[in-house]
Design a protein around this motif. Structure first.
Motif, short mmCIF file in Angstrom:
data_model
loop_
_atom_site.label_atom_id
_atom_site.label_comp_id
_atom_site.label_asym_id
_atom_site.label_seq_id
_atom_site.Cartn_x
_atom_site.Cartn_y
_atom_site.Cartn_z
N GLU A 12 0.83 -1.21 0.00
CA GLU A 12 0.00 0.00 0.00
C GLU A 12 0.86 1.26 0.00
OE1 GLU A 12 -4.10 -1.64 2.12
OE2 GLU A 12 -2.69 -0.39 3.26
N LEU A 13 1.98 1.21 0.71
CA LEU A 13 2.91 2.35 0.66
C LEU A 13 3.40 2.58 -0.76
CD1 LEU A 13 5.01 1.60 3.87
CD2 LEU A 13 3.43 3.49 3.56
N LEU A 14 3.65 1.50 -1.46
CA LEU A 14 4.17 1.59 -2.83
C LEU A 14 3.09 2.08 -3.80
CD1 LEU A 14 7.03 0.65 -3.94
CD2 LEU A 14 5.75 -1.16 -5.04
N ILE A 15 1.85 1.63 -3.60
CA ILE A 15 0.77 2.02 -4.52
C ILE A 15 0.55 3.53 -4.48
CG2 ILE A 15 -1.71 1.81 -4.93
CD1 ILE A 15 -1.52 -1.08 -3.99
N GLY A 16 0.59 4.11 -3.29
CA GLY A 16 0.42 5.56 -3.19
C GLY A 16 1.48 6.31 -3.98
N VAL A 17 2.72 5.85 -3.90
CA VAL A 17 3.81 6.49 -4.64
C VAL A 17 3.61 6.31 -6.15
CG1 VAL A 17 6.30 6.49 -5.04
CG2 VAL A 17 5.41 6.23 -2.73
N ALA A 18 3.18 5.11 -6.55
CA ALA A 18 2.97 4.85 -7.98
C ALA A 18 1.86 5.73 -8.54
CB ALA A 18 2.63 3.36 -8.19
N ILE A 19 0.79 5.93 -7.78
CA ILE A 19 -0.31 6.76 -8.26
C ILE A 19 0.13 8.21 -8.40
CG2 ILE A 19 -2.57 7.70 -7.60
CD1 ILE A 19 -3.20 4.96 -6.37
N GLY A 20 0.85 8.72 -7.41
CA GLY A 20 1.29 10.11 -7.48
C GLY A 20 2.41 10.34 -8.49
#
Length: 363
Positions: A272-280
């Motif tokens: 989930e930490l990684l998904i937020g970075v990927a979206i932004g």
């Protein structure tokens, strides 16, 4: 890569909004925002390691947990009092304070360990992995396996770590009463300041010669090695910096949420930490921070109104970003600006026709 006036204005506006949030939000929503900001500190480190260094870190939860447990151990000992055991140890049948816990009674030692423990693990792991030229998917799988092993270790040590329940029921944080709204607002402002310093520090790092070398290694590691640099050392430093930021975020997360369990730092939490970075947008520090805040806000909203469907939305978001916006929302903004600039640019004058002589035609 000098900031334009528009970017400077946006940075100041965001800073003012974050500092004014205690006046605008209810205590419950302010606590949620403080939690999101803790994740944003981790996102800054992920943007450095993944976006600039090309290291897909799927195990940042390990470093987040190391910092969090260092802080949680000190808070539990401070609340128990001298010579007393934390509550979960009494329930688990522990009769004497474990040797591992004793140094954490000192607040200075605990604060130092918040950074030193994750950085040390990252340095050792990075040197071992990068010296062997492990990268790409192999590195990602290895870090994810590390997160899974760390959770298994924590769950299996009930008397030492609290097991599945973790560390809970924190009331004080260095003199702040965590049940008082005024003290929680102070804690929120501390988190905002830490996030700002982390952002500015990493931004300065990526603008330096070291940052340029890190990007060069990401784009052509063997080529940089042939030029005489040591890619393993450069990547290890970035990996350690990202781990240190995750440790600090974990330490701040503990008083904000009031607990720390293995579920907060396992494989799912790391993803989930990684998904937020990927979206932004992993190539942009601001994009990584914004994407993390947006992702966690959406998680809260959808979880409240549509709890059974949030996981499907989360997976669809990640897949959509990877397929159609690999540079994230920040990349889409750059593409839009480029397209608008291209439409406004006057067309290039047509070149005059080439007239060949009879000799050139016959040749």
């Amino acid at each position: 890569m000098t900031l334009t006036w528009a970017k400077r204005a946006a940075f100041v506006a965001v800073a003012v909004l974050l500092l004014a949030a205690p006046l605008l939000l209810t205590p419950f929503r302010l606590d949620l925002l403080a939690k999101y900001l803790c994740y944003a500190i981790v996102a800054v480190g992920i943007a450095l390691a993944w976006g600039r260094g090309g290291m897909l870190t799927l195990g940042q939860g390990v470093f987040f947990g190391l910092g969090g447990y260092a802080m949680g151990m000190h808070l539990k000992l401070a609340e128990a009092g001298p010579g007393q055991l934390p509550d979960f140890m009494s329930w688990s049948g522990v009769e004497e304070l474990p040797l591992l816990w004793r140094p954490f009674a000192d607040p200075v030692f605990a604060l130092v360990m918040v950074v030193v423990m994750p950085v040390t693990v990252a340095l050792l792991l990075g040197l071992l992995i990068f010296r062997q030229r492990v990268r790409g998917a192999y590195f990602a799988v290895l870090t994810q396996a590390l997160a899974a092993a760390f959770v298994i270790l924590l769950v299996g040590q009930q008397g030492l770590t609290g097991g599945t329940n973790g560390l809970t029921d924190f009331q004080y944080f260095f003199g702040l009463d965590l049940y008082e709204d005024a003290d929680r607002r102070i804690l929120y402002l501390v988190i905002v300041i830490v996030l700002g310093l982390s952002y500015l520090g990493v931004r300065q790092l990526v603008r330096s010669r070291y940052g340029q070398l890190l990007v060069a290694i990401r784009d052509g590691e063997d080529r940089v090695r042939f030029l005489g640099y040591d890619p393993a050392l450069v990547k290890t430093i970035a990996f350690a910096v990202s781990a240190g930021l995750a440790g600090i975020a974990g330490a701040l997360f503990v008083p904000v949420v009031g607990l720390l369990t293995p579920a907060n730092l396992g494989v799912v939490a790391s993803l989930e930490l990684l998904i937020g970075v990927a979206i932004g947008g992993r190539y942009s520090l601001a994009g990584a921070v914004g994407g993390t805040l947006l992702f966690n806000y959406a998680k809260t909203i959808f979880s409240e109104s549509w709890p059974d469907g949030w996981l499907y939305v989360q997976g669809a978001l990640f897949v959509a970003v990877l397929l159609w916006a690999p540079r994230g929302l920040a990349g889409l903004a750059d593409q839009l600006r480029t397209a608008v600039a291209a439409r406004r640019r006057p067309p290039a004058p047509a070149s005059p026709p080439v007239i060949k002589t009879p000799e050139e035609v016959r040749a």
